[in-house]
Design an enzyme around this catalytic site. Structure first.
Site, mmCIF file in Angstrom:
data_model
loop_
_atom_site.group_PDB
_atom_site.id
_atom_site.type_symbol
_atom_site.label_atom_id
_atom_site.label_comp_id
_atom_site.label_asym_id
_atom_site.label_seq_id
_atom_site.Cartn_x
_atom_site.Cartn_y
_atom_site.Cartn_z
ATOM 1 N N LYS A 55 3.053 -15.501 2.690
ATOM 2 C CA LYS A 55 3.302 -16.253 1.454
ATOM 3 C C LYS A 55 4.810 -16.484 1.399
ATOM 4 O O LYS A 55 5.500 -16.077 0.453
ATOM 5 C CB LYS A 55 2.765 -15.435 0.265
ATOM 6 C CG LYS A 55 2.731 -16.167 -1.056
ATOM 7 C CD LYS A 55 1.670 -17.237 -1.166
ATOM 8 C CE LYS A 55 1.869 -18.026 -2.450
ATOM 9 N NZ LYS A 55 0.957 -19.185 -2.561
ATOM 10 N N ASP B 259 -2.970 -18.525 0.993
ATOM 11 C CA ASP B 259 -3.953 -19.237 0.159
ATOM 12 C C ASP B 259 -4.646 -20.324 0.983
ATOM 13 O O ASP B 259 -5.873 -20.460 0.959
ATOM 14 C CB ASP B 259 -3.322 -19.781 -1.134
ATOM 15 C CG ASP B 259 -1.967 -20.449 -0.939
ATOM 16 O OD1 ASP B 259 -1.449 -20.454 0.203
ATOM 17 O OD2 ASP B 259 -1.415 -20.972 -1.930
ATOM 18 N N ASP C 224 -12.526 -9.174 4.787
ATOM 19 C CA ASP C 224 -13.810 -9.203 4.070
ATOM 20 C C ASP C 224 -14.305 -10.652 3.950
ATOM 21 O O ASP C 224 -15.502 -10.928 4.104
ATOM 22 C CB ASP C 224 -13.680 -8.607 2.658
ATOM 23 C CG ASP C 224 -13.889 -7.090 2.624
ATOM 24 O OD1 ASP C 224 -13.506 -6.414 3.599
ATOM 25 O OD2 ASP C 224 -14.426 -6.578 1.623
ATOM 26 N N TYR D 142 0.831 -1.212 0.000
ATOM 27 C CA TYR D 142 0.000 0.000 0.000
ATOM 28 C C TYR D 142 0.862 1.257 0.000
ATOM 29 O O TYR D 142 0.429 2.303 -0.474
ATOM 30 C CB TYR D 142 -0.874 0.042 1.255
ATOM 31 C CG TYR D 142 -2.146 -0.768 1.186
ATOM 32 C CD1 TYR D 142 -2.127 -2.130 0.937
ATOM 33 C CD2 TYR D 142 -3.375 -0.157 1.409
ATOM 34 C CE1 TYR D 142 -3.289 -2.866 0.905
ATOM 35 C CE2 TYR D 142 -4.553 -0.882 1.380
ATOM 36 C CZ TYR D 142 -4.506 -2.234 1.125
ATOM 37 O OH TYR D 142 -5.667 -2.960 1.091
ATOM 38 N N ASP E 267 -6.424 -7.119 4.562
ATOM 39 C CA ASP E 267 -7.574 -6.477 3.921
ATOM 40 C C ASP E 267 -8.481 -7.543 3.309
ATOM 41 O O ASP E 267 -9.695 -7.566 3.536
ATOM 42 C CB ASP E 267 -7.081 -5.517 2.832
ATOM 43 C CG ASP E 267 -8.225 -4.849 2.103
ATOM 44 O OD1 ASP E 267 -9.165 -4.382 2.782
ATOM 45 O OD2 ASP E 267 -8.207 -4.801 0.859
HETATM 46 C C1 IPM Z 1 -10.267 -1.160 4.254
HETATM 47 C C2 IPM Z 1 -10.370 -0.600 2.850
HETATM 48 C C3 IPM Z 1 -9.158 0.244 2.519
HETATM 49 C C4 IPM Z 1 -7.936 -0.667 2.565
HETATM 50 C C5 IPM Z 1 -9.206 1.000 1.180
HETATM 51 C C6 IPM Z 1 -10.467 1.786 1.003
HETATM 52 C C7 IPM Z 1 -8.013 1.883 1.024
HETATM 53 O O1 IPM Z 1 -10.573 -1.616 1.919
HETATM 54 O O2 IPM Z 1 -10.093 -0.376 5.203
HETATM 55 O O3 IPM Z 1 -10.378 -2.377 4.424
HETATM 56 O O4 IPM Z 1 -7.660 -1.391 1.582
HETATM 57 O O5 IPM Z 1 -7.260 -0.660 3.580
HETATM 58 MN MN MN Z 2 -10.985 -3.535 2.827
#
Ligand code: IPM
Ligand code: MN
Ligand code: NAD
Length: 362
Positions: A189, A222, A250, A144, A246
């Site tokens: 990884k 993975d 999710d 990032y 990240d």
């Molecule tokens: C999160 C988001 C952010 C990230 C983006 C919007 C920059 O996806 O906070 O999870 O990837 O960190």
């Molecule tokens: Mn995110």
């Protein structure tokens, strides 16, 4: 003794950001009534809203306000309106900048399943019982923040980690593990990436030398993304780099049933924290009043606990949320006949005002 007045910077952001942020404000106002909690909210710009009003996604005034505050609460940033902006003027850049400026290297993303929600997860209920894991995501380095460039034929995002960056987030994970199940799964990884091999060396040394009561195991990312779905209850603390954290968070939200349920805390060395839902600005449902406010409200609870030391208030808010779940008070992302954001928020506030109804935790 009079209670302190806490200073919190409010960052509503874009799309559903202001909708879930409004839910947080309503709950904080209710906690003021019920617990005498005193919070001075200083609203500032970030993201697309800041681009529109101030020409940049993170105005200096927002950073300065955070430096004077005990904590910050963020809705979400981003949206199609700004998707074609140059990289430096994208709303997401504002979020990355605030994390870097304030040194918020340690991102905590708790994933806890609740019996009342198991039927709403796409996964089988028997896999979900007893899931209680904490993703510790490194937040201010890796791909990032490494060198980036692009020409018409090529592009590059350098993934770079230094020893001190790995050490400090590993120490944070070690301290967290000591208060939980004392087990860390380092997700990487290392069969391919040099950065991952440095993570392994440094994390094992820090845990071995400074946290002898904590066990640390390795898992490739993975495989981890598979094990998270097949045996999620086996995880305690998941320690990982920025990008993997990240993605895995999710994915892990599906254990709970919706991305709209996961809160997060981004912490610095100083105790200051930025609290925000894991989800984004959900442009697809913005303006309809149907956003799930629970991730935001649980982020408020994390703020009360971690930055303001208001543990009783945090527990009361979490109990009110759980009482709502037990009563099936859910938004449309979880059930087709779900309620709107304001109705759900009001139901939480009602339960905060009637303490006797929230004691029966399940
Ligand atoms: C999160 C988001 C952010 C990230 C983006 C919007 C920059 O996806 O906070 O999870 O990837 O960190
Ligand atoms: Mn995110
Ligand atoms: P998203 O998290 O915004 O949405 C993914 C899906 O989940 C959508 O279908 C959305 O409707 C649903 N969803 C998310 N939060 C919800 C909630 N509270 N209630 C009900 N449903 C919810 O991810 P995306 O669509 O990939 O990204 C949209 C924008 O958000 C992009 O600009 C992205 O960069 C940004 N984003 C911001 C943050 C942040 O501010 N922390 C995090 C992730 C993405």
């Amino acid at each position: 003794m009079s209670r302190p007045v806490f200073r919190v910077v409010g960052l509503p952001g874009d799309c559903i950001g202001p909708e879930v942020y409004a839910a947080a404000c309503r709950v904080l106002a209710t906690l003021q009534e019920t617990h005498g909690l005193s919070i001075e909210l200083d609203e500032q710009l970030i993201g697309g809203a800041a681009c529109d009003a101030a020409g940049v996604p993170l105005p200096q005034q927002t950073i300065d306000a955070c430096r004077q505050a005990d904590a910050a609460l963020l809705g979400a940033v981003g949206g199609p309106k700004w998707d074609d902006n140059p990289a430096d003027l994208r709303p997401e850049r504002g979020l990355l900048q605030i994390r870097a400026e304030l040194g918020l290297f340690c991102n905590l993303r708790p994933v806890v399943t609740h019996p009342a929600l198991q039927a709403f997860s796409p996964l089988r209920p028997e896999r979900l019982a007893g899931v209680d894991l904490m993703i510790v995501r490194e937040l201010t380095s890796g791909s990032y923040f490494g060198r980036k460039w692009r020409d018409s034929e090529q592009a590059e995002d350098v993934c770079r980690y230094t020893r001190p960056e790995i050490e400090r987030v590993t120490r944070a994970a070690g301290r967290i593990a000591q208060r939980r199940g004392r087990r860390i799964t380092l997700v990487d990884k290392a069969n391919v990436l040099e950065t991952s091999r440095l993570w392994r060396e440094v994390a094992h040394r820090v845990i071995g030398e400074e946290f002898p009561d904590v066990a640390i195991e390795n898992m490739y990312v993975d495989a981890a993304s598979m094990h998270l779905l097949t045996r999620p209850a086996d995880f305690d603390v998941v320690l990982t780099e920025n990008l993997f954290g990240d993605i895995l968070s999710d994915e892990a939200s599906m254990l709970c049933g919706s991305l709209g349920l996961l809160p997060s805390a981004s912490l610095s060395e100083t105790g200051f924290g930025l609290y925000e839902p894991v989800h984004g600005s959900a442009p697809d449902i913005a303006g309809q009043g149907v956003a799930n406010p629970y991730a935001m409200l649980l982020s408020v609870a994390m703020m009360l606990r971690h930055s303001l030391d208001c543990v009783a208030e945090a527990e009361h808010l979490e109990s009110a949320v759980h009482a709502c779940w037990n009563d099936g008070i859910l938004t449309r992302d979880l059930r087709p006949d779900g309620l709107g954001t304001e109705e759900v928020t009001e139901a939480v506030c009602q339960r905060l005002r009637a303490p006797s109804t929230v004691h029966a935790e399940s």
